[in-house]
Design an enzyme around this catalytic site. Structure first.
Site, mmCIF file in Angstrom:
data_model
loop_
_atom_site.group_PDB
_atom_site.id
_atom_site.type_symbol
_atom_site.label_atom_id
_atom_site.label_comp_id
_atom_site.label_asym_id
_atom_site.label_seq_id
_atom_site.Cartn_x
_atom_site.Cartn_y
_atom_site.Cartn_z
ATOM 1 N N ARG A 55 5.029 -23.852 22.927
ATOM 2 C CA ARG A 55 3.751 -23.460 23.551
ATOM 3 C C ARG A 55 3.360 -24.460 24.639
ATOM 4 N NH1 ARG A 55 -1.223 -24.718 21.471
ATOM 5 N NH2 ARG A 55 -0.498 -24.629 19.329
ATOM 6 N N TYR A 108 -6.294 -7.202 43.861
ATOM 7 C CA TYR A 108 -5.784 -6.323 42.800
ATOM 8 C C TYR A 108 -6.971 -6.026 41.863
ATOM 9 C CZ TYR A 108 -3.874 -5.396 38.163
ATOM 10 O OH TYR A 108 -3.645 -4.889 36.915
ATOM 11 N N ASP A 177 -3.091 -15.915 45.971
ATOM 12 C CA ASP A 177 -2.179 -15.083 45.182
ATOM 13 C C ASP A 177 -1.089 -14.609 46.154
ATOM 14 O OD1 ASP A 177 -0.862 -12.953 43.950
ATOM 15 O OD2 ASP A 177 -2.641 -12.284 42.877
ATOM 16 N N LYS A 202 6.631 -9.092 39.696
ATOM 17 C CA LYS A 202 6.923 -8.295 40.885
ATOM 18 C C LYS A 202 8.190 -8.807 41.585
ATOM 19 C CE LYS A 202 3.319 -6.478 39.355
ATOM 20 N NZ LYS A 202 2.061 -7.130 39.413
HETATM 21 O O1 7XF Z 1 -0.491 -9.669 34.892
HETATM 22 P P1 7XF Z 1 0.475 -9.130 35.896
HETATM 23 O O2 7XF Z 1 1.803 -9.852 35.861
HETATM 24 O O3 7XF Z 1 0.593 -7.631 35.824
HETATM 25 O O4 7XF Z 1 -0.102 -9.487 37.354
HETATM 26 C C1 7XF Z 1 -1.387 -9.212 37.775
HETATM 27 C C2 7XF Z 1 -1.411 -9.153 39.280
HETATM 28 C C3 7XF Z 1 -1.846 -10.258 39.985
HETATM 29 N N1 7XF Z 1 -1.883 -10.265 41.348
HETATM 30 C C4 7XF Z 1 -1.486 -9.192 42.042
HETATM 31 C C5 7XF Z 1 -1.554 -9.238 43.539
HETATM 32 C C6 7XF Z 1 -1.043 -8.054 41.394
HETATM 33 O O5 7XF Z 1 -0.650 -7.003 42.134
HETATM 34 C C7 7XF Z 1 -0.996 -8.029 39.979
HETATM 35 C C8 7XF Z 1 -0.526 -6.837 39.231
HETATM 36 N N2 7XF Z 1 -0.528 -5.636 39.977
HETATM 37 C C9 7XF Z 1 0.096 -4.428 39.459
HETATM 38 C C10 7XF Z 1 0.011 -3.367 40.564
HETATM 39 O O6 7XF Z 1 -0.770 -3.543 41.523
HETATM 40 O O7 7XF Z 1 0.763 -2.398 40.500
HETATM 41 C C11 7XF Z 1 -0.548 -4.029 38.168
HETATM 42 C C12 7XF Z 1 -0.359 -2.657 37.693
HETATM 43 S S1 7XF Z 1 -1.770 -2.045 36.767
#
Ligand code: 7XF
Length: 391
Positions: A55, A108, A177, A202
């Site tokens: 952890r 997001y 981000d 991603k």
């Molecule tokens: O917790 P995750 O790994 O899903 O990441 C959250 C997140 C943080 N920053 C950005 C710019 C993001 O695009 C995301 C997640 N986005 C996905 C999307 O836009 O498709 C989540 C699908 S509901």
């Protein structure tokens, strides 16, 4: 190792000293034997380096953290079980009641929802400065400024050097981000931003098979995020997932080049199609911030394209999306496979109608994550979907 392509392969990794294994082993263990009581006590007192409990830290995860820190030009990095865990850990680790967090949107939807929820519960004022501009929204209580390097889903930019300079002059911590751009296209720390975060789910992972997040920056800022997010919240990344990200990042620069090539071809095709009202892609001359994109982005304009149809009711969008064959309808992005989604009903359904309107997330908006397939095949798929539909 000066070139990003070389560093993506080698940084943070070397053949395993005991076996010579080139791929970093998955250290699948909960705890690490410390031998003697005295060494255990010294480890827990922070007097000697070493692993204690996964952890807190794990060798496979540590290799990934070192690789990403190198690519972003950061002193250190800390990995999390998701991008969302990284976001929550940044807020919980660095802010306290009475502080203000100012963001430049759109963000997001899940990030905006999380920031507002944490803010409400923990007495942190969360301010959307998108309409007013950053300067007008900063107060003596502002402790953090949050931006996305390319906004989700409308692909707008913020001048990172301007944001960093404005915040730094007031002693405010900046977070970027960098999920949509990756260090291949934008390196926020080089622009003066303090902390960079990613949803590694991603592009960094790249194959749509692992969930993770990461925060990179100076030791002094990352240490409290690590302590709160891992030690106390327990949002640590699993070693098997770390292995997938280590492997994925090795090909990141090659994949990003293919994503950028495909996205530009798709954006140019959509721009001339009579059924399409507007295309959002920073690599198009028509993008309102094309000049900033040319200045701030290196080596391409990313793999994300958004567009609006001439007719914007949900049934019209469904008629086009439901005809796509190569693009899979799904959220997420940055995968080898092309994906298409309708942000208003999915990724941005978490935020208010008012926030969606302000961000340009209309009913008619479609978001494409252009994969690494041949651009001609992707354009052909979009052509058959649009041509079979009467505007
Ligand atoms: O917790 P995750 O790994 O899903 O990441 C959250 C997140 C943080 N920053 C950005 C710019 C993001 O695009 C995301 C997640 N986005 C996905 C999307 O836009 O498709 C989540 C699908 S509901």
């Amino acid at each position: 190792m000066t070139h990003l392509r070389t560093r993506a392969v080698h940084a943070g990794q070397q053949p395993d000293p005991t076996t010579g294994a080139i791929a970093t082993p998955i250290t699948q263990t909960t705890a690490f034997g410390y031998g003697t009581l005295e060494r255990g006590a010294a480890l827990f007192a922070g007097e000697v380096p070493g692993y204690r409990y996964s952890r807190f830290a794990n060798p496979t995860v540590a290799a990934l953290e070192a690789k990403l820190a190198d690519l972003e030009g950061a002193q250190t990095a800390v990995a999390f079980a998701s991008g969302t865990a990284a976001t929550a850990s940044l807020v919980l680790g660095l802010l306290r009641p009475g502080d203000e967090l100012v963001f430049l949107g759109p963000l997001y939807g899940g990030t905006e929802g999380l920031l507002r929820n944490l803010g409400e519960r923990w007495g942190i004022r969360v301010v959307d400065a998108t309409a007013t501009g950053l300067e007008a929204s900063l107060t003596p209580a502002t402790r953090m400024v949050w931006v996305e390097t390319l906004t989700n889903p409308t692909l707008r930019l913020h001048d990172l050097a301007d944001v960093a300079a404005m915040a730094r002059a007031r002693g405010i911590t900046t977070v970027a981000d960098n999920t949509f751009c990756t260090p291949c296209l934008v390196r926020p720390l080089e622009c003066g931003i303090d902390l960079v975060m990613h949803s590694m789910t991603k592009y960094l992972g790249g194959h749509g098979d692992a969930t993770g997040g990461i925060v990179a920056g100076a030791d002094a800022l990352v240490a409290p995020v690590r302590k709160t997010g891992l030690g106390q919240v327990g949002g640590n990344l699993a070693p098997q997932e770390a292995f997938l990200f280590l492997r994925g990042i090795k090909t990141l620069p090659l994949r990003m080049a293919a994503h950028c090539e495909g996205a530009l071809a798709v954006a140019r095709f959509l721009q001339q199609h009579p059924a399409v009202r507007v295309v959002h892609y920073p690599g198009l001359e028509s993008h309102p911030q094309h000049a900033l994109a040319q200045r701030q982005m290196q080596g391409g304009f990313g793999g994300m394209v958004a567009f609006e149809l001439q007719r914007c009711e949900r049934s019209a969008v469904a008629a086009v999306l439901n005809r796509l064959a190569l693009f899979t309808q799904a959220v997420s992005l940055g995968d080898t496979d092309s994906l298409a989604c309708h942000p208003a009903s999915t990724t941005h359904s978490f935020v208010s109608q008012q926030a969606r309107d302000a961000a340009g997330v209309t009913e008619g908006l479609v978001r494409l994550s252009v994969g690494i397939e041949h651009p001609d095949d992707l354009v052909a798929d979009l052509a058959q979907a649009l041509d079979g539909w009467a505007p």
